[in-house]
Structures are given as structure tokens and as C-alpha cells.
Design a protein around this motif. Structure first.
Motif, PDB file in Angstrom:
ATOM      1  N   GLY A 133       0.791  -1.225   0.000  1.00 22.31           N
ATOM      2  CA  GLY A 133       0.000   0.000   0.000  1.00 22.31           C
ATOM      3  C   GLY A 133       0.821   1.272   0.000  1.00 22.31           C
ATOM      4  O   GLY A 133       0.341   2.322   0.408  1.00 22.31           O
ATOM      5  N   ASP A 134       2.066   1.201  -0.498  1.00 19.13           N
ATOM      6  CA  ASP A 134       2.924   2.393  -0.514  1.00 19.13           C
ATOM      7  C   ASP A 134       2.883   3.129  -1.858  1.00 19.13           C
ATOM      8  O   ASP A 134       3.701   3.983  -2.130  1.00 19.13           O
ATOM      9  CB  ASP A 134       4.370   2.018  -0.174  1.00 19.13           C
ATOM     10  CG  ASP A 134       5.034   1.150  -1.231  1.00 19.13           C
ATOM     11  OD1 ASP A 134       4.329   0.685  -2.163  1.00 19.13           O
ATOM     12  OD2 ASP A 134       6.253   0.913  -1.122  1.00 19.13           O
ATOM     13  N   GLU A 135       1.900   2.768  -2.710  1.00 15.89           N
ATOM     14  CA  GLU A 135       1.679   3.370  -4.033  1.00 15.89           C
ATOM     15  C   GLU A 135       2.754   3.008  -5.048  1.00 15.89           C
ATOM     16  O   GLU A 135       2.889   3.644  -6.085  1.00 15.89           O
ATOM     17  CB  GLU A 135       1.522   4.896  -3.922  1.00 15.89           C
ATOM     18  CG  GLU A 135       0.324   5.279  -3.068  1.00 15.89           C
ATOM     19  CD  GLU A 135       0.098   6.777  -3.015  1.00 15.89           C
ATOM     20  OE1 GLU A 135       0.748   7.532  -3.753  1.00 15.89           O
ATOM     21  OE2 GLU A 135      -0.755   7.187  -2.204  1.00 15.89           O
ATOM     22  N   ASP A 136       3.510   1.937  -4.777  1.00 16.81           N
ATOM     23  CA  ASP A 136       4.496   1.410  -5.720  1.00 16.81           C
ATOM     24  C   ASP A 136       4.242  -0.091  -5.830  1.00 16.81           C
ATOM     25  O   ASP A 136       4.213  -0.790  -4.813  1.00 16.81           O
ATOM     26  CB  ASP A 136       5.913   1.674  -5.207  1.00 16.81           C
ATOM     27  CG  ASP A 136       6.976   1.264  -6.200  1.00 16.81           C
ATOM     28  OD1 ASP A 136       6.724   1.343  -7.413  1.00 16.81           O
ATOM     29  OD2 ASP A 136       8.065   0.838  -5.754  1.00 16.81           O
ATOM     30  N   CYS A 137       4.048  -0.599  -7.036  1.00 15.09           N
ATOM     31  CA  CYS A 137       3.720  -2.009  -7.224  1.00 15.09           C
ATOM     32  C   CYS A 137       4.961  -2.867  -7.009  1.00 15.09           C
ATOM     33  O   CYS A 137       5.939  -2.767  -7.739  1.00 15.09           O
ATOM     34  CB  CYS A 137       3.160  -2.250  -8.624  1.00 15.09           C
ATOM     35  SG  CYS A 137       2.777  -3.977  -8.956  1.00 15.09           S
ATOM     36  N   GLU A 145      -3.610 -12.855  -2.137  1.00 15.86           N
ATOM     37  CA  GLU A 145      -3.490 -12.921  -0.682  1.00 15.86           C
ATOM     38  C   GLU A 145      -3.001 -11.606  -0.086  1.00 15.86           C
ATOM     39  O   GLU A 145      -3.294 -11.301   1.069  1.00 15.86           O
ATOM     40  CB  GLU A 145      -2.516 -14.038  -0.272  1.00 15.86           C
ATOM     41  CG  GLU A 145      -2.978 -15.431  -0.595  1.00 15.86           C
ATOM     42  CD  GLU A 145      -2.590 -15.878  -1.999  1.00 15.86           C
ATOM     43  OE1 GLU A 145      -3.030 -16.954  -2.400  1.00 15.86           O
ATOM     44  OE2 GLU A 145      -1.865 -15.155  -2.689  1.00 15.86           O
ATOM     45  N   CYS A 146      -2.240 -10.847  -0.848  1.00 19.07           N
ATOM     46  CA  CYS A 146      -1.696  -9.560  -0.370  1.00 19.07           C
ATOM     47  C   CYS A 146      -2.484  -8.377  -0.924  1.00 19.07           C
ATOM     48  O   CYS A 146      -2.012  -7.235  -0.901  1.00 19.07           O
ATOM     49  CB  CYS A 146      -0.227  -9.439  -0.744  1.00 19.07           C
ATOM     50  SG  CYS A 146       0.834 -10.715  -0.036  1.00 19.07           S
ATOM     51  N   GLY A 147      -3.678  -8.641  -1.438  1.00 17.79           N
ATOM     52  CA  GLY A 147      -4.514  -7.559  -1.951  1.00 17.79           C
ATOM     53  C   GLY A 147      -3.881  -6.834  -3.116  1.00 17.79           C
ATOM     54  O   GLY A 147      -4.061  -5.629  -3.272  1.00 17.79           O
ATOM     55  N   TRP A 148      -3.110  -7.600  -3.952  1.00 15.59           N
ATOM     56  CA  TRP A 148      -2.407  -7.012  -5.097  1.00 15.59           C
ATOM     57  C   TRP A 148      -1.542  -5.849  -4.628  1.00 15.59           C
ATOM     58  O   TRP A 148      -1.627  -4.747  -5.108  1.00 15.59           O
ATOM     59  CB  TRP A 148      -3.374  -6.626  -6.215  1.00 15.59           C
ATOM     60  CG  TRP A 148      -4.303  -7.744  -6.572  1.00 15.59           C
ATOM     61  CD1 TRP A 148      -5.637  -7.794  -6.338  1.00 15.59           C
ATOM     62  CD2 TRP A 148      -3.953  -8.999  -7.173  1.00 15.59           C
ATOM     63  NE1 TRP A 148      -6.145  -9.003  -6.751  1.00 15.59           N
ATOM     64  CE2 TRP A 148      -5.146  -9.761  -7.268  1.00 15.59           C
ATOM     65  CE3 TRP A 148      -2.766  -9.563  -7.631  1.00 15.59           C
ATOM     66  CZ2 TRP A 148      -5.172 -11.043  -7.812  1.00 15.59           C
ATOM     67  CZ3 TRP A 148      -2.799 -10.842  -8.165  1.00 15.59           C
ATOM     68  CH2 TRP A 148      -3.978 -11.567  -8.259  1.00 15.59           C
ATOM     69  N   ASP A 149      -0.733  -6.160  -3.590  1.00 16.94           N
ATOM     70  CA  ASP A 149       0.161  -5.176  -2.970  1.00 16.94           C
ATOM     71  C   ASP A 149      -0.641  -4.012  -2.381  1.00 16.94           C
ATOM     72  O   ASP A 149      -0.324  -2.851  -2.556  1.00 16.94           O
ATOM     73  CB  ASP A 149       1.216  -4.675  -3.951  1.00 16.94           C
ATOM     74  CG  ASP A 149       2.335  -3.903  -3.260  1.00 16.94           C
ATOM     75  OD1 ASP A 149       2.489  -4.018  -2.029  1.00 16.94           O
ATOM     76  OD2 ASP A 149       3.061  -3.167  -3.954  1.00 16.94           O
ATOM     77  N   GLY A 150      -1.691  -4.370  -1.681  1.00 17.89           N
ATOM     78  CA  GLY A 150      -2.529  -3.347  -1.045  1.00 17.89           C
ATOM     79  C   GLY A 150      -3.166  -2.403  -2.050  1.00 17.89           C
ATOM     80  O   GLY A 150      -3.437  -1.240  -1.751  1.00 17.89           O
ATOM     81  N   GLY A 151      -3.410  -2.908  -3.259  1.00 19.53           N
ATOM     82  CA  GLY A 151      -4.009  -2.103  -4.327  1.00 19.53           C
ATOM     83  C   GLY A 151      -3.004  -1.425  -5.232  1.00 19.53           C
ATOM     84  O   GLY A 151      -3.370  -0.893  -6.287  1.00 19.53           O
ATOM     85  N   ASP A 152      -1.715  -1.460  -4.875  1.00 17.49           N
ATOM     86  CA  ASP A 152      -0.691  -0.761  -5.665  1.00 17.49           C
ATOM     87  C   ASP A 152      -0.553  -1.318  -7.076  1.00 17.49           C
ATOM     88  O   ASP A 152      -0.129  -0.603  -7.988  1.00 17.49           O
ATOM     89  CB  ASP A 152       0.679  -0.844  -4.972  1.00 17.49           C
ATOM     90  CG  ASP A 152       0.713  -0.097  -3.655  1.00 17.49           C
ATOM     91  OD1 ASP A 152      -0.143   0.782  -3.442  1.00 17.49           O
ATOM     92  OD2 ASP A 152       1.608  -0.396  -2.841  1.00 17.49           O
ATOM     93  N   CYS A 153      -0.875  -2.598  -7.278  1.00 21.65           N
ATOM     94  CA  CYS A 153      -0.658  -3.234  -8.576  1.00 21.65           C
ATOM     95  C   CYS A 153      -1.922  -3.394  -9.408  1.00 21.65           C
ATOM     96  O   CYS A 153      -1.859  -3.892 -10.531  1.00 21.65           O
ATOM     97  CB  CYS A 153      -0.021  -4.616  -8.369  1.00 21.65           C
ATOM     98  SG  CYS A 153       1.579  -4.592  -7.540  1.00 21.65           S
ATOM     99  N   GLU A 154      -3.060  -2.996  -8.887  1.00 20.91           N
ATOM    100  CA  GLU A 154      -4.325  -3.257  -9.579  1.00 20.91           C
ATOM    101  C   GLU A 154      -4.378  -2.647 -10.976  1.00 20.91           C
ATOM    102  O   GLU A 154      -4.763  -3.314 -11.933  1.00 20.91           O
ATOM    103  CB  GLU A 154      -5.505  -2.782  -8.738  1.00 20.91           C
ATOM    104  CG  GLU A 154      -5.774  -3.692  -7.568  1.00 20.91           C
ATOM    105  CD  GLU A 154      -6.950  -3.245  -6.725  1.00 20.91           C
ATOM    106  OE1 GLU A 154      -7.493  -2.149  -6.953  1.00 20.91           O
ATOM    107  OE2 GLU A 154      -7.324  -4.016  -5.823  1.00 20.91           O
ATOM    108  N   TYR A 155      -3.989  -1.396 -11.112  1.00 26.02           N
ATOM    109  CA  TYR A 155      -4.056  -0.742 -12.428  1.00 26.02           C
ATOM    110  C   TYR A 155      -3.115  -1.430 -13.421  1.00 26.02           C
ATOM    111  O   TYR A 155      -3.509  -1.743 -14.545  1.00 26.02           O
ATOM    112  CB  TYR A 155      -3.719   0.746 -12.314  1.00 26.02           C
ATOM    113  CG  TYR A 155      -3.652   1.425 -13.661  1.00 26.02           C
ATOM    114  CD1 TYR A 155      -4.823   1.757 -14.346  1.00 26.02           C
ATOM    115  CD2 TYR A 155      -2.426   1.709 -14.258  1.00 26.02           C
ATOM    116  CE1 TYR A 155      -4.774   2.358 -15.592  1.00 26.02           C
ATOM    117  CE2 TYR A 155      -2.365   2.309 -15.509  1.00 26.02           C
ATOM    118  CZ  TYR A 155      -3.548   2.629 -16.171  1.00 26.02           C
ATOM    119  OH  TYR A 155      -3.493   3.218 -17.407  1.00 26.02           O
TER     120      TYR A 155
END
Length: 198
Positions: A133-137, A145-155
């Protein structure tokens, strides 16, 4: 005395859609008793049947080295640079990483309680959890399981899947076309790692 040529032709007839069969070096590896990720696709008959047991036991495991799952050694990409088997889909490397994970989870729970609560099945790399979740994928947390890096990798994942909708190794997109053949991306669905594996 022609034994290999006869075998190679037989394999080609059995798996005509397996793109690796034109390679005289790779062809004999299919059906040799060792499950290999590059042949663990339907077109190659799940490595000529070599991966059947592995696929039944770990249907969600995308290991780059299937024979290392459950071999008695914790194969954790970040811990020792080996295959990335320390994920839920691989049953935490066939339970080989359980002791390591138990110790690491205690540290994550103590130092990053909110991350631990939100992603309890995320591999517990305690020294890197702050990256979620640090805004870097970060590819090592780019898992469900890691929420796609806390959402960082979704886009980035969605963008990759627009081009390769059938690629099941989306978390490894940062390796795509980087000049090094990534076996997990070495299949038609992932465009043979952008040509890196040709």
C-alpha cells in the motif's frame, strides 16, 4: 541409433500444439518424470503427464520449479532467492515454509498489526511489509493474498490483462519483456514472456 528421433516424432504427434517440440533439446524433457513449469500447459499434455500429481495436489500453485514444492526446504523468493513457493496456492511450499512463516507472522502481527489483520494469508516478509500500500507495485506482494500489494498493482495488472487476458501469471508482469526468459511467463497465453523465451 535413431531412438531419440523416433521418440521426438512420437511426442510431436501426441502434442501437436506444444510449441516447444520443435526444439530438439527441449523435446526429450517432456514425459521424462520431472514436472517442469514450461511444459505444464494443456498443449504439452501437462508435461507429458509428469505434472499430473503436482497439479492435483497444488491446483493453484504457479511455481517456476514445481519439483521444489514440498522438497523439505523452504523455497521463498525473498528469503533465499529460490522459487516463489511460499504462497497459499502452493500450500506454503508444501508446508516447507511453515516454521519460517510462523516466526515471521509473530513479528508482522507485532510491528504491522493493520497489515496482518487485512492480509492474514499474505506471505509474512516482515522486513518488507511496509511496502504494501505504498503506491508502488512490488511484484512479491502482487498476489490476491496480499490484496495485489494493497491495491498498488491493480491498475498495472488490469492493463497487462487487456493485452494478455488468458495469462495466469499476471503478478509477474514486471518480468515481461525484460530480456530474461521467465519460465512462469513462457507460454502462449503470456506471449512467451514478450519474446524473451524465443
Amino acid at each position: 541409433g535413431g531412438d531419440c528421433l523416433e521418440r521426438n516424432e512420437k511426442i510431436k504427434l501426441m502434442y501437436p500444439s506444444c510449441t516447444f517440440l520443435d526444439d530438439a533439446i527441449l523435446n526429450p524433457q517432456i514425459g521424462n518424470g520431472l514436472c517442469q513449469s514450461k511444459f505444464n500447459i494443456e498443449e504439452c499434455g501437462w508435461d507429458g503427464g509428469d505434472c499430473d500429481e503436482y497439479n492435483l495436489k497444488y491446483p493453484d500453485c504457479k511455481s517456476t520449479i514445481p519439483t521444489s514444492v514440498g522438497d523439505g526446504f523452504c523455497d521463498d523468493l525473498l528469503q533465499n532467492g529460490m522459487a516463489d513457493n511460499n504462497v497459499k496456492g502452493c500450500d506454503w511450499d508444501g508446508t516447507d515454509c511453515n516454521d519460517y512463516n510462523d516466526e515471521a507472522r509473530i513479528k508482522v502481527r507485532e510491528n504491522y498489526p493493520s497489515v496482518y489483520e487485512e492480509y492474514p494469508d499474505c506471505p509474512p516478509h516482515e522486513w518488507l511489509v511496509s511496502y504494501i500500500g505504498d503506491e508502488d507495485c512490488d511484484y512479491f506482494f502482487n498476489t490476491e493474498e496480499c490484496g495485489w500489494d494493497g491495491g498498488d498493482c491493480e491498475y498495472s495488472n488490469q492493463l497487462f490483462l487487456q493485452y494478455f487476458p488468458n495469462c495466469t501469471a499476471v503478478q509477474y508482469w514486471p518480468w515481461y519483456g525484460d530480456g530474461v526468459c521467465g519460465e512462469i511467463l513462457n507460454n502462449p497465453e503470456c506471449n512467451f514472456d514478450g519474446g524473451d523465451c524465443n
